[in-house]
Scaffold this active site. Structure first.
Site: not given
Ligand code: HEC
Ligand code: HEC
Length: 443
Positions: A210
């Site tokens: 990521e």
């Molecule tokens: C490359 C793409 C990507 C980036 C960059 C990214 N995310 Fe995500 N995010 C995801 C993915 C894919 C998931 C689910 C992953 C898993 O559950 O294993 C996720 C899950 C989440 C969730 C959980 C939501 C839930 O309902 O469970 C949150 C909150 C979140 N991200 C916030 C952030 C924040 C804050 C950042 C920056 C620090 C960030 N993400 C950076 C792709 C990304």
């Protein structure tokens, strides 16, 4: 009543006396000689008959009383009856009304998310968090921000891809859930591995696919190197606090707690606006409860992993075997599943804004909401989805193999699937719907 009763008793007494006289005469004069009885034996026979007559008279009296005074009789009999005891007296409360099976209570979303202990939401922190959320400096090659995958300005908190793309064009394995209303979830990530937004925000920056930073200290160093951040952190956390990872994720989480959508037609309907949902949506809402979707997607955030009630945050998915599993590769990633059970375990996700956050499921393999509903009904509730539903036990001709099949399971019709999907569309925030339609800004 009493006069009647005395008349009746008098009549009875006269009849009893007459009867006794007739019996005595008959016994002493006719029967005893015929049976060859004499002396005391004659009188024993007479007494036996006499008792019979008395018993008859007593019965006749009782019947007479019952017939003339039915209410008094019933009241007396009821008083004789011992009080009814429950077969399981311990299961019942000792006082108060008997327990009733509570109907499902539909609830609107509160307009603000609760603050956690130790990280109160302030305007300064939110402004700082918003900036960090959109800052590509949090990734190794300065190419990816949180908002790259969770577009909250021009989108609905997702990237619209099946699985997310991180630094250097690398593809992840999972679909990005929306960050809108994530503040109401007690477990975060699709497999629920983070207990708070603060803990969750420590994941993506150091995930090699990521954002690719070496470690959390490197993230803090990047942020601290930017002069504008130093002032903003001092405003948000006080001048004495050094910029550490806890402050970085605290600000991001405070910002995410402002990402709330309580403005769906469903919320208006639950708050009393009867015209907020159309007929199909109301039918879908009733089905959503009746077929059992609420077992897992319940409460104001439509998830059993929410802060409103997180007693059962994880569920087997797919719980029942079916053809969709192979078609959409739903069992390649097993989520939280530990051990050799071979079955996936996932957090129950919120369904708010689900119509805007496709594609669906942990691997983003399903594009259409109706198909997601069919899969849920089949794999989580054991339904069979048919174009024209027939009751269990009915026989139908399959167009696939031209053979007669018998319906063995609960059946959901395609019309029901459409109604359920219509209801899910009623969970769409009106504000988010306008940005998607107009390509505008959410903030
Ligand atoms: C490359 C793409 C990507 C980036 C960059 C990214 N995310 Fe995500 N995010 C995801 C993915 C894919 C998931 C689910 C992953 C898993 O559950 O294993 C996720 C899950 C989440 C969730 C959980 C939501 C839930 O309902 O469970 C949150 C909150 C979140 N991200 C916030 C952030 C924040 C804050 C950042 C920056 C620090 C960030 N993400 C950076 C792709 C990304
Ligand atoms: C036994 C628990 C359970 C029941 C019952 C259940 N679901 Fe789900 N639902 C889940 C889980 C777990 C997931 C996440 C699966 C995944 O991501 O792979 C999910 C995911 C979904 C999704 C996809 C969400 C997304 O953003 O990808 C939709 C839509 C959905 N459910 C709708 C329904 C409907 C409609 C019903 C009733 C017909 C229903 N669910 C019944 C547990 C359940």
């Amino acid at each position: 009543m009493l006069a009647q009763w005395l008349d009746f008793l008098g009549l009875l007494a006269v009849l009893a006396l007459l009867g006794a006289a007739v019996v005595l005469t008959a016994v002493l004069r006719e029967m005893a000689p015929a049976a060859g009885l004499a002396g005391r034996r004659r009188f024993l026979l007479a007494a036996a008959f006499g008792l019979g007559v008395l018993a008859f008279a007593a019965k006749a009296t009782a019947i007479g009383i019952m017939v003339t005074m039915p209410e008094a009789t019933l009241a007396y009999l009821a008083a004789l009856q011992p009080p009814k005891r429950s077969p399981h007296p311990r299961a019942l409360p000792r006082s108060g009304p008997p327990p009733v099976k509570a109907p499902y209570a539909w609830q609107a979303l509160p307009p603000t998310a609760p603050d956690p202990d130790g990280n109160p939401t302030t305007a300064e922190k939110v402004a700082l968090g918003e900036r960090l959320f959109h800052d590509k400096a949090l990734s190794l090659d300065h190419s990816v921000a949180c908002a790259s995958c969770h577009d909250v300005i021009g989108g609905t908190g997702v990237d619209g891809r099946a699985t997310s793309e991180g630094i250097a064009g690398q593809l992840g394995k999972r679909n990005a859930p929306t960050v809108w209303n994530a503040a109401f979830q007690a477990r975060l990530f699709l497999d629920g591995r983070a207990p708070s937004l603060e803990e969750q925000a420590k994941g993506p920056p150091v995930n090699p696919i990521e954002m690719g930073m070496a470690n959390l200290a490197a993230v803090t160093a990047r942020v601290a190197a930017e002069p504008a951040y130093r002032a903003a952190f001092a405003q948000a956390f006080g001048p004495d606090r050094a910029i550490d990872i806890q402050a970085v994720v605290g600000a991001i989480a405070a910002y995410e707690r402002t990402l709330v959508t309580a403005d769906s037609p469903y919320d208006r309907y639950v708050r009393g606006d009867k015209a907020a949902l159309d007929a199909a949506q109301v039918r879908g809402m009733a089905l959503f409860e009746k077929v059992g979707c609420v077992v897992c997607h319940h409460g104001p955030n439509f998830s059993s992993a929410s802060r409103f009630d997180a007693r059962a945050p994880y569920r087997l998915f797919p719980a029942y075997g079916n053809d969709y599993v192979a078609r959409y590769r739903l069992a390649d990633d097993l989520g939280l599943a530990l051990g050799p059970s071979g079955r996936g375990v996932w957090k129950v996700p919120s369904l708010r804004n689900v119509a805007l956050t496709g594609p669906y499921f942990h691997n983003g393999s399903v594009a259409r909401l109706e198909e997601a509903v069919r899969i849920m009904a089949t794999s989580q509730l054991g339904f069979k989805v048919m174009a024209e539903p027939a009751g269990a036990g009915a026989v139908y001709l399959s167009t696939a193999d031209h053979a007669l099949h018998r319906v063995e399971r609960r059946v959901l019709g395609e019309a029901d699937v459409r109604d359920l999907a219509a209801f899910l569309r009623a969970l769409t925030s009106e504000r988010l719907a306008t940005i998607v339609e107009g390509g505008g800004s959410a903030l």
